[in-house]
Each structure stands twice: as structure tokens, then as C-alpha cells.
Scaffold this motif. Structure first.
Motif, PDB file in Angstrom:
ATOM      1  N   ASP A 167      39.484  24.558  51.665  1.00 49.12           N
ATOM      2  CA  ASP A 167      40.179  25.842  51.621  1.00 49.12           C
ATOM      3  C   ASP A 167      39.318  26.752  50.756  1.00 49.12           C
ATOM      4  O   ASP A 167      39.122  26.483  49.562  1.00 49.12           O
ATOM      5  N   HIS A 170      39.253  31.190  47.482  1.00 48.62           N
ATOM      6  CA  HIS A 170      38.661  31.731  46.246  1.00 48.62           C
ATOM      7  C   HIS A 170      37.148  31.507  46.223  1.00 48.62           C
ATOM      8  O   HIS A 170      36.555  31.274  45.159  1.00 48.62           O
ATOM      9  N   THR A 198      41.013  33.050  53.715  1.00 54.24           N
ATOM     10  CA  THR A 198      41.906  34.208  53.793  1.00 54.24           C
ATOM     11  C   THR A 198      41.128  35.504  53.978  1.00 54.24           C
ATOM     12  O   THR A 198      39.980  35.617  53.523  1.00 54.24           O
ATOM     13  N   LYS A 201      41.903  38.330  50.243  1.00 54.34           N
ATOM     14  CA  LYS A 201      41.366  38.355  48.869  1.00 54.34           C
ATOM     15  C   LYS A 201      40.036  39.129  48.883  1.00 54.34           C
ATOM     16  O   LYS A 201      40.059  40.349  48.927  1.00 54.34           O
TER      17      LYS A 201
HETATM   18  N1  PLP Z   1      44.957  28.816  49.700  1.00 48.47           N
HETATM   19  C1  PLP Z   1      44.658  29.187  48.432  1.00 48.47           C
HETATM   20  C2  PLP Z   1      43.754  28.330  47.614  1.00 48.47           C
HETATM   21  C3  PLP Z   1      45.203  30.370  47.902  1.00 48.47           C
HETATM   22  O1  PLP Z   1      44.930  30.740  46.653  1.00 48.47           O
HETATM   23  C4  PLP Z   1      46.059  31.149  48.720  1.00 48.47           C
HETATM   24  C5  PLP Z   1      46.670  32.412  48.209  1.00 48.47           C
HETATM   25  O2  PLP Z   1      47.166  32.504  47.145  1.00 48.47           O
HETATM   26  C6  PLP Z   1      46.323  30.726  50.021  1.00 48.47           C
HETATM   27  C7  PLP Z   1      45.755  29.561  50.482  1.00 48.47           C
HETATM   28  C8  PLP Z   1      47.192  31.529  50.932  1.00 48.47           C
HETATM   29  O3  PLP Z   1      46.461  32.631  51.391  1.00 48.47           O
HETATM   30  P1  PLP Z   1      47.204  33.847  52.104  1.00 48.47           P
HETATM   31  O4  PLP Z   1      47.597  34.799  51.025  1.00 48.47           O
HETATM   32  O5  PLP Z   1      46.212  34.396  53.075  1.00 48.47           O
HETATM   33  O6  PLP Z   1      48.406  33.260  52.781  1.00 48.47           O
END
Ligand code: PLP
Length: 355
Positions: A167, A170, A198, A201
């Protein structure tokens, strides 16, 4: 007035970039406010296909699929991919959306200690009895700003015949020499199979998420992934923002480099002032304070000095590990960074966090 935001995930400052805003307005005018449909009915326009192609090219992967958020991308992948004969091995500090996504699937679940390669290896040995193994980890962890040891994870995955999922919420846009993410930073772009990330961000900050990886996997998600099948298509303005953000990043790595230099400035000045900053080289800079009340009153006092930061305490972080999480952005000037460090030093002295 005069307040500087140090708590947004706007790592590259693209959410207020004039070209990103213009791209959103143009997409809105040309493609409308929204599709009133999921993707596979009448919710796909050329810009959705273009953005998916661009995401795959950015990450050097075969294909990509868009979701309304990365939360949805994480909710949709494990159930679609894994059966009760398979296994998923997940870092204990993975984001809530990965945890929820894993809960939804019927695979055998193993949780390994945070970034602990001995524990991961033990769990991989145990999981040899299953048909397929998937190791799932955040590339960069949002509470501590620490980076997953992807080289070691990929070596173990190779040894025990597992796939690797990361994922990159960040990391996308700014980690690694060209901002491709943790896999680029650690030299394992060809070893990580699946990336979720995402658009909300660093890539413009509007909304949206995606999975990128091998084409057969993306084809499978288009057929089976429930948040993709049963949720509305991304609005054109949002697609326009993300698409322009990727164009800017593929043209030059100057924005990412400038953010890295500012991160370095903040981390070294804060450390010299006597603070403990968790993580390493990441724009998430958790100022470790320990006490929950101290974190909360210091954050309040920072705001009085024009610096917007937030204190994090239990249950968001473990008991006794309260902190103020500072996030650096390419839009901060060197003066902004210095102002933030000065305010921390004053407030830290006032409340006894510094001698
Ligand atoms: N994964 C991580 C590590 C995140 O920090 C976040 C958001 O806070 C998400 C997934 C979810 O992302 P989204 O805001 O696009 O739903």
C-alpha cells in the motif's frame, strides 16, 4: 490568517497547484459533473481509461484499475484474489483498510510483528501448506513514518514462493529517485507484484484510489472486485486533477526533490533542538512526546503561534507513545520550516518537553 498547515498529506503541494486546478475545471466543463453510473454500465469515459493507462506507466506495471478511494481498493482486492486455500501474511501495523480488506476474504490469515523479518519467515514457513501466499504491507507506515524493509520482504517472498502487495498511499509521488514509491526507493520495482495507492494525498489530494499490477490480475478485479463493480465512477474533475498531477511528476522530479530537502531540513533542525523524530527521511515526521496531554496542549499552543499540527494519542497510537505528527510539503518554504522549528522549541520549553 497566517497559519501554516503542517498536518496535511499534501506532500507535493499539488492540491493547490494552478495547473492541477485548471485541469480539474477543464475536465468538469468537457466531461460533466459526474457519470451517475458505475464503471461497467455507462461510467467509463476516455479520461478514466487514460488515467488508468498513465498510472500503470508511472509505476511501470502492465495495467491499473481505478476505485473511489484506496480504502475501496484495499477492501476489494483480497476477497477477489484469495480463496480459502490461500494465505495472507499481514504486518500488524498495516492500515485499517488493509485489515478490513483481509477480514472480508476467506484466506488463512497470518499477522507478523511490525517489520520483523524473523517472524515473517516463521509465518511463511507455516503457510507453505497453502496454495498461494500473499505478503501485504504498507510501503511507508503513516503513524511512524517508517519504511517497510521491502528488499528483505521480497527475498523472503522469493524463497517461500509468495507474492508481495504494498500500500503506497504515503509513498507514491515522492519516495525514490523519481517518486515512484517505496519499491523504487529500495530497488525492488520488478519484485513487488501488486501496488494499491491513493489519488487523495500527493497526487492532487482530491479523492480516488487504484490497484496496479499484472494485466490478468487487473482483469480479474474488473470482473470480481465489489467496490469497483458496485460503486460510482470517479467524477471527471477528480480524474483531471490526478491525471495532471501524474503529468507533472513524469515531466520532472524537481517537486519531489524539493520536498525531500525540506524534510531533511526539518528533521535535522528538530533533532538538533533536542526533539526525537520517529522514522527516517520520510515527510511524516512524528515528534515523539510520550504523554497524551502534553501532545494535545503543545499542539494547541503551536496553533496560537500560527502552526497547524495535531497531537495523536491512544487508541490511534499505542499508550505512552503520544506524538505530534508533522507532515512536510513541497509548498513549505525554508522560512516556514524554520518558523515551525522555532515554535516547537518555544512551546517545548514552555511545557517541559525540552530542558
Ligand atoms: N492506506 C493508507 C496507508 C492510508 O493512509 C489511507 C488513508 O488514510 C488509505 C489507505 C485510504 O486512502 P483513501 O483516503 O484514498 O481511501
Amino acid at each position: 490568517a497566517g497559519i501554516i498547515n503542517f498536518c496535511a498529506n499534501n506532500y507535493l503541494g499539488l492540491s493547490s497547484h494552478p495547473e492541477v486546478i485548471r485541469a480539474a475545471v477543464e475536465a468538469l466543463e468537457k466531461f460533466g459533473a459526474g457519470l451517475s453510473s458505475v464503471r461497467f454500465i455507462c461510467g467509463t469515459q476516455s479520461i478514466h481509461k487514460d488515467l488508468e493507462e498513465k498510472i500503470a506507466r508511472f509505476h511501470q506495471r502492465e495495467d491499473a484499475i481505478l476505485y473511489a478511494s484506496c480504502f475501496d481498493a484495499n477492501a476489494g482486492i483480497f476477497e477477489a484474489l484469495l480463496t480459502p486455500e490461500d494465505a495472507v501474511l499481514s504486518d500488524e501495523l498495516n492500515h485499517a483498510s488493509i485489515i478490513d480488506g483481509i477480514r472480508l476474504c476467506k484466506a488463512n490469515k497470518y499477522r507478523y510483528k511490525h517489520m520483523d523479518m524473523q517472524d515473517l519467515e516463521a509465518k511463511l514457513k507455516e503457510a507453505q501448506k497453502h496454495r498461494l501466499r500473499l505478503v501485504a504491507t504498507d510501503g511507508a507506515f503513516s503513524m511512524d513514518g517508517d519504511i517497510a524493509p521491502l528488499r528483505e520482504i521480497c527475498q523472503l517472498a522469493q524463497k517461500y514462493d509468495a507474492l508481495v502487495f504494498i500500500d503506497e498511499c504515503h509513498a507514491t509521488g515522492f519516495l525514490g529517485p523519481n517518486g515512484r514509491g517505496t519499491d523504487e526507493l529500495l530497488g525492488v520495482m520488478d519484485k513487488v507484484t501488486i501496488i494499491n495507492s491513493t489519488l487523495g494525498k500527493a497526487l492532487g489530494g482530491a479523492a480516488g484510489g487504484y490497484t496496479t499490477g499484472p494485466k490478468p490480475l487487473i482483469d480479474l478485479l474488473r470482473q470480481r472486485s465489489r467496490p469497483y463493480l458496485f460503486s460510482n465512477s470517479l467524477p471527471p474533475a477528480v480524474v483531471g486533477c490526478a491525471s495532471k498531477a501524474l503529468d507533472l511528476l513524469m515531466e520532472s522530479n524537481a517537486i519531489a526533490q524539493s520536498m525531500a530537502a525540506k524534510t531533511q531540513r526539518f528533521r535535522s533542525k528538530m533533532t538538533a533542538a533536542g526533539f526525537t523524530i520517529s522514522g527516517k527521511d520520510h515527510p511524516i515526521c512524528p515528534v515523539m512526546l510520550g504523554d497524551a496531554r502534553l501532545a494535545s496542549v503543545m499542539a494547541e499552543d503551536m496553533l496560537n503561534r500560527g502552526i497547524y499540527v495535531i497531537g495523536f494519542s491512544y487508541p490511534v497510537v499505542p499508550k505512552g507513545k503520544a506524538r505530534i505528527r508533522v507532515q512536510i510539503s513541497a509548498v513549505h518554504s525554508d522560512e516556514d520550516i524554520d518558523r515551525c522549528v522555532e515554535a516547537f522549541t518555544e512551546v517545548g520549553r514552555k511545557h517541559g518537553a525540552l530542558p
